[in-house]
Design a protein around this motif. Structure first.
Motif, PDB file in Angstrom:
ATOM      1  N   ASP A  13      17.828  -1.083  -8.590  1.00  0.00           N
ATOM      2  CA  ASP A  13      19.217  -1.151  -8.148  1.00  0.00           C
ATOM      3  C   ASP A  13      19.381  -0.403  -6.833  1.00  0.00           C
ATOM      4  N   PRO A  14      19.961  -1.027  -5.795  1.00  0.00           N
ATOM      5  CA  PRO A  14      20.151  -0.346  -4.505  1.00  0.00           C
ATOM      6  C   PRO A  14      20.955   0.952  -4.624  1.00  0.00           C
ATOM      7  N   ARG A  15      21.787   1.059  -5.668  1.00  0.00           N
ATOM      8  CA  ARG A  15      22.582   2.272  -5.839  1.00  0.00           C
ATOM      9  C   ARG A  15      21.729   3.482  -6.213  1.00  0.00           C
ATOM     10  N   LEU A  16      20.474   3.229  -6.619  1.00  0.00           N
ATOM     11  CA  LEU A  16      19.562   4.348  -6.853  1.00  0.00           C
ATOM     12  C   LEU A  16      19.380   5.183  -5.590  1.00  0.00           C
ATOM     13  N   ALA A  17      19.519   4.535  -4.442  1.00  0.00           N
ATOM     14  CA  ALA A  17      19.254   5.209  -3.169  1.00  0.00           C
ATOM     15  C   ALA A  17      20.284   6.285  -2.845  1.00  0.00           C
ATOM     16  N   ASP A  18      21.531   6.064  -3.264  1.00  0.00           N
ATOM     17  CA  ASP A  18      22.569   7.043  -2.919  1.00  0.00           C
ATOM     18  C   ASP A  18      23.369   7.526  -4.120  1.00  0.00           C
ATOM     19  N   GLY A  19      23.065   7.005  -5.313  1.00  0.00           N
ATOM     20  CA  GLY A  19      23.751   7.469  -6.512  1.00  0.00           C
ATOM     21  C   GLY A  19      25.172   6.983  -6.676  1.00  0.00           C
ATOM     22  N   SER A  20      25.526   5.883  -6.020  1.00  0.00           N
ATOM     23  CA  SER A  20      26.918   5.426  -6.017  1.00  0.00           C
ATOM     24  C   SER A  20      27.265   4.568  -7.237  1.00  0.00           C
ATOM     25  N   PHE A  21      26.787   4.956  -8.411  1.00  0.00           N
ATOM     26  CA  PHE A  21      27.121   4.246  -9.645  1.00  0.00           C
ATOM     27  C   PHE A  21      28.538   4.570 -10.101  1.00  0.00           C
ATOM     28  N   PHE A  22      28.993   5.785  -9.766  1.00  0.00           N
ATOM     29  CA  PHE A  22      30.302   6.240 -10.203  1.00  0.00           C
ATOM     30  C   PHE A  22      31.007   6.938  -9.037  1.00  0.00           C
ATOM     31  N   PRO A  23      32.328   7.017  -9.068  1.00  0.00           N
ATOM     32  CA  PRO A  23      33.057   7.780  -8.041  1.00  0.00           C
ATOM     33  C   PRO A  23      32.860   9.279  -8.251  1.00  0.00           C
ATOM     34  N   SER A  24      33.358  10.074  -7.336  1.00  0.00           N
ATOM     35  CA  SER A  24      33.217  11.530  -7.450  1.00  0.00           C
ATOM     36  C   SER A  24      34.492  12.196  -7.943  1.00  0.00           C
ATOM     37  N   ASP A  25      35.552  11.415  -8.138  1.00  0.00           N
ATOM     38  CA  ASP A  25      36.831  11.987  -8.556  1.00  0.00           C
ATOM     39  C   ASP A  25      37.313  11.337  -9.849  1.00  0.00           C
ATOM     40  N   LEU A  26      38.001  12.144 -10.674  1.00  0.00           N
ATOM     41  CA  LEU A  26      38.632  11.667 -11.903  1.00  0.00           C
ATOM     42  C   LEU A  26      40.127  11.953 -11.847  1.00  0.00           C
ATOM     43  N   ALA A  58       7.058   6.586 -17.117  1.00  0.00           N
ATOM     44  CA  ALA A  58       6.270   5.456 -16.626  1.00  0.00           C
ATOM     45  C   ALA A  58       7.073   4.161 -16.620  1.00  0.00           C
ATOM     46  N   HIS A  59       8.026   4.006 -17.559  1.00  0.00           N
ATOM     47  CA  HIS A  59       8.832   2.789 -17.656  1.00  0.00           C
ATOM     48  C   HIS A  59      10.137   2.895 -16.859  1.00  0.00           C
ATOM     49  N   ASP A  60      10.335   3.985 -16.167  1.00  0.00           N
ATOM     50  CA  ASP A  60      11.585   4.207 -15.423  1.00  0.00           C
ATOM     51  C   ASP A  60      11.748   3.151 -14.322  1.00  0.00           C
ATOM     52  N   PRO A  61      12.832   2.361 -14.327  1.00  0.00           N
ATOM     53  CA  PRO A  61      13.045   1.355 -13.275  1.00  0.00           C
ATOM     54  C   PRO A  61      13.072   1.957 -11.869  1.00  0.00           C
ATOM     55  N   ALA A  62      13.498   3.219 -11.761  1.00  0.00           N
ATOM     56  CA  ALA A  62      13.572   3.854 -10.447  1.00  0.00           C
ATOM     57  C   ALA A  62      12.203   4.019  -9.808  1.00  0.00           C
ATOM     58  N   PHE A  63      11.162   4.013 -10.632  1.00  0.00           N
ATOM     59  CA  PHE A  63       9.810   4.237 -10.127  1.00  0.00           C
ATOM     60  C   PHE A  63       9.143   2.943  -9.668  1.00  0.00           C
ATOM     61  N   THR A 160      19.727  19.593  -7.355  1.00  0.00           N
ATOM     62  CA  THR A 160      20.694  20.125  -6.398  1.00  0.00           C
ATOM     63  C   THR A 160      21.035  19.115  -5.309  1.00  0.00           C
ATOM     64  N   LEU A 161      20.098  18.184  -5.040  1.00  0.00           N
ATOM     65  CA  LEU A 161      20.330  17.112  -4.075  1.00  0.00           C
ATOM     66  C   LEU A 161      19.925  15.790  -4.704  1.00  0.00           C
ATOM     67  N   HIS A 162      20.571  14.726  -4.282  1.00  0.00           N
ATOM     68  CA  HIS A 162      20.283  13.429  -4.871  1.00  0.00           C
ATOM     69  C   HIS A 162      18.852  12.986  -4.575  1.00  0.00           C
ATOM     70  N   ARG A 237      10.968   6.162   0.037  1.00  0.00           N
ATOM     71  CA  ARG A 237      11.077   5.178   1.113  1.00  0.00           C
ATOM     72  C   ARG A 237      12.367   4.370   1.009  1.00  0.00           C
ATOM     73  N   TYR A 238      12.931   4.321  -0.200  1.00  0.00           N
ATOM     74  CA  TYR A 238      14.141   3.544  -0.426  1.00  0.00           C
ATOM     75  C   TYR A 238      15.386   4.419  -0.478  1.00  0.00           C
ATOM     76  N   GLN A 239      15.178   5.720  -0.389  1.00  0.00           N
ATOM     77  CA  GLN A 239      16.297   6.634  -0.522  1.00  0.00           C
ATOM     78  C   GLN A 239      17.214   6.529   0.685  1.00  0.00           C
ATOM     79  N   HIS A 240      18.490   6.806   0.448  1.00  0.00           N
ATOM     80  CA  HIS A 240      19.482   6.748   1.512  1.00  0.00           C
ATOM     81  C   HIS A 240      19.070   7.663   2.658  1.00  0.00           C
ATOM     82  N   ALA A 241      19.270   7.204   3.882  1.00  0.00           N
ATOM     83  CA  ALA A 241      18.825   7.962   5.062  1.00  0.00           C
ATOM     84  C   ALA A 241      19.429   9.366   5.098  1.00  0.00           C
ATOM     85  N   GLU A 242      20.686   9.481   4.674  1.00  0.00           N
ATOM     86  CA  GLU A 242      21.328  10.791   4.677  1.00  0.00           C
ATOM     87  C   GLU A 242      20.642  11.743   3.704  1.00  0.00           C
TER      88      GLU A 242
END
Length: 375
Positions: A13-26, A58-63, A160-162, A237-242
């Protein structure tokens, strides 16, 4: 063990790169019951858990950015066979990871207490701890959240960092379980990275000061610092540039508050940090520091917020053995942040900000949530 064979069909999932699965505010109404979910990577709590932990990683999709289905399952089987023995050896040498879960629980409970004190009777925050790999499994939250009458969920990132295989992986699983109905589909948000706050930098520098005090006073100015962090050689290599830029600049940012004359460097360790050869990069950096005339060094873990099997085995045992082999006079490991007061108050401030509450926590870091340094 929960059946997660369905994850082999989950594509990268491209959202793995920046963690944008959920918003930051409730947006919470008065009387809300909020689950503060502290997510950890997980570590074996007994020798019986070794196989499950390795299989889960080993089965982690992120890998696997370019594999899914049967090819991923076969590749994961090879990785499982490869890493099971080294992890078992690590567990045999340093014991199990029960302290890791305990420390996460202490962290989360103390943060929840600080937040509840600030909220008063406006809402209630209840702490939970789950692991991406191992026990307690994320799936077990379903019954607990329902029984506790939870109305909103706030997730605390793994590190501490994404990172793709840290927070990204845990958020992907949490999101997928909600879609499958295995977790309540409640309003959910995720905290911003604490590694971007002044409170984090202050706390980590205090841990560095504590580590330096283990050296003789006359030698402290000569001690080199080596910042060690996790890095997935594939996902990076796929992580968000920031995020990549932030990881690369983290040591220099931390050192801005310190003497400019002190030598420092950084070294990533692999996502699977159990094979003896994994320490080649930190070993190479230690060798370079040694060639430059350094004979004492302090290792500073910047991604591990609590004591972990990997810090105990890889840093305290393997890396120290290599330093002795190189000829170092002394190598020490700075303690992870664990339940450092400034660190916990900083996270509590971030929680309040995510909930739309401006009530400050503590005195020393009452503005910590507003001190986010841009990358």
């Amino acid at each position: 063990m929960h059946d997660r064979s369905w994850l082999n069909k989950v594509k990268w999932d491209p959202r793995l790169a920046d963690g944008s699965f959920f918003p930051s505010d409730l947006n919470i109404p008065s009387g809300a019951r909020i689950a503060l979910v502290r997510m950890g990577t997980g570590t074996p709590e007994s020798e019986r858990d070794v196989l499950e932990t390795v299989q889960s990683k080993a089965h982690d999709p992120a890998f696997w950015p370019s594999l899914s289905g049967l090819p991923r399952a076969l590749a994961a089987k090879v990785l499982t066979h490869w890493y099971r023995a080294p992890l078992k050896r690590a567990v045999e040498r340093v014991g199990t990871g029960t302290s890791y879960r305990r420390l996460l629980q202490e962290q989360c409970s103390m943060i929840a207490r600080l937040v509840n004190e600030a909220l008063g009777d406006r809402a209630v925050v209840k702490p939970y701890v789950v692991m991406r790999h191992g026990s307690p499994h994320i799936e077990r939250l379903n019954a607990e959240l329902i029984a506790d009458g939870i109305t909103h969920i706030l997730l605390m990132p793994v590190g501490t960092l994404h990172s793709v295989v840290g927070s990204g992986s845990a958020l992907l699983l949490f999101s997928a379980l909600q879609r499958r109905g295995a977790l309540p589909n409640l309003p959910t948000a995720v905290l911003p990275d604490v590694g971007k706050t002044e409170g984090y930098r202050k706390a980590l520098n205090e841990r560095i000061d504590e580590g330096l005090q283990r050296f003789p006073r006359s030698q402290r100015h000569e001690v080199a610092l080596l910042f060690v962090r996790h890095q997935d050689p594939i996902g990076i290599r796929y992580q968000h540039a920031e995020s990549r830029q932030r990881l690369a600049s983290l040591p220099a940012w931390i050192m801005e508050k310190r003497s400019k004359e002190r030598t420092f460097d950084e070294a990533p360790i692999n996502y699977f940090g159990y094979q003896d050869w994994i320490d080649l990069v930190p070993l190479a950096q230690l060798r370079e520091l040694y060639k430059a005339g350094n004979r004492s060094a302090l290792i500073v873990p910047v991604g591990m917020t609590v004591d972990h099997l990997e810090s105990a085995y890889f840093l305290e045992i393997l890396l120290k053995e290599r330093a002795d082999w190189l000829g170092y006079d002394r190598l020490e490991i700075a303690a992870p942040l664990n339940c450092h007061a400034t660190f916990l108050e900083t996270i509590a401030s971030l929680v309040l900000k995510s909930l739309g509450q401006e009530t400050p926590v503590g005195v020393a870091v009452k503005d910590a949530a507003d001190m986010v340094v841009s990358s």
